[in-house]
Design an enzyme around this catalytic site. Structure first.
Site, short mmCIF file in Angstrom:
data_model
loop_
_atom_site.label_atom_id
_atom_site.label_comp_id
_atom_site.label_asym_id
_atom_site.label_seq_id
_atom_site.Cartn_x
_atom_site.Cartn_y
_atom_site.Cartn_z
N LYS A 68 0.87 -1.17 0.00
CA LYS A 68 0.00 0.00 0.00
C LYS A 68 0.91 1.22 0.00
O LYS A 68 1.63 1.46 0.96
CB LYS A 68 -0.91 0.01 1.22
CG LYS A 68 -1.82 1.24 1.26
CD LYS A 68 -2.56 1.37 2.57
CE LYS A 68 -3.23 2.73 2.65
NZ LYS A 68 -3.82 2.98 3.99
N THR B 113 -9.25 3.30 12.17
CA THR B 113 -9.57 4.10 13.35
C THR B 113 -11.01 3.91 13.82
O THR B 113 -11.26 3.85 15.03
CB THR B 113 -9.31 5.59 13.07
OG1 THR B 113 -7.98 5.75 12.59
CG2 THR B 113 -9.49 6.42 14.32
#
Length: 265
Positions: free
Chosen positions: A97, A208
């Site tokens: 990524k 998150t």
């Protein structure tokens, strides 16, 4: 089921692994989410120290998931490329990524550095998952560089704002119908993830919103359900909005009262 190259994947939820309250919470969240791909930061492992980093790696090594290392925290092309090569050696995967950050406040990707790093890493044999904005031209440049997956943001990392520019995300989907598109960053609620899937996106990457929840495993399950239902709705054919009313009850055969005239007229 969807595909990245020749890899078939069932789950449409990718899960980040940072800031969970405990290793057990992370493991339970992975299980409850049904994810098959987790992201791991090489910089996080280095910051933890060799012993703690090895302990973390041992905990996830036997899980039925693929590891997608990332170059989080990199601000230059050389830094990102070097980190990617180190991650390939450590995690034994050519998946990466790619993050090249251009702004400290928003953590917005640097589009110029991102494209340059992607070109180099594709040449070096990586399957590059670029974290990018929702800009159409940048997306095209990344595809031209050899990326086969795009990861546009919904909003800044960790903001929880949801889809701040759904029209731009919708345009990306319509312009690149065959490219795997993964919404990455800014998703705060299951409804946000469902909205992304209703646009036709292939998957959502979360961290998150799950790791900071009061009950991360339960939130992971909630997101998994929302993503599945959003995709199901897209595939079933969603109703398009319109600016006028259309009666859902047929008018034919409806009872009505004939008009009458006042007495004496």
């Amino acid at each position: 089921m969807w595909s990245i190259g020749d890899i078939k994947i069932n789950s449409r939820l990718l899960l980040g692994t940072s800031r969970f309250p405990s290793p057990l919470s992370l493991q339970q969240s992975i299980a409850r989410s049904g994810t098959e791909i987790i992201t791991v930061s090489l910089r996080r492992e280095s910051a933890m120290g060799s012993r703690d980093g090895q302990r973390f790696w041992d905990q996830i090594r036997d899980l039925p998931v693929r590891v997608l290392p990332n170059t989080a925290g990199c601000y230059s092309v050389q830094e990102a490329v070097t980190t990617a090569h180190m991650a390939r050696d450590l995690f034994a995967t050519n998946w990466i990524k790619l993050e090249v950050i251009g702004d400290d406040y928003t953590l917005q990707p640097d589009p110029f550095g991102l494209v340059d790093a992607a070109k180099q890493l594709v040449k070096d044999g990586f399957e590059v998952f670029p974290y990018t904005t929702d800009d159409l031209i940048v997306a095209q440049r990344l595809l031209d560089a050899g990326c086969r997956v795009l990861m546009p943001w919904a909003a800044p990392i960790g903001s929880g704002m949801g889809l701040t520019n759904p029209r731009a995300l919708e345009l990306l989907r319509s312009r690149f119908p065959q490219v795997p598109l993964i919404v990455d960053a800014g998703i705060g609620r299951p409804s946000h993830a469902m909205a992304a899937m209703e646009l036709g996106y292939d998957a959502v990457l979360l961290n998150t919103a799950i790791s900071s929840a009061d009950d991360p495993p339960a939130m992971a399950a909630a997101f998994a359900a929302a993503i599945a239902f959003g995709r199901q709705g897209f595939e079933a054919g969603l109703m398009e909005p319109r600016s006028f009313a259309v009666a859902s009850t047929p008018m034919i055969g409806r009872a009505f009262t004939p008009a009458t005239t006042p007495e004496g007229e």
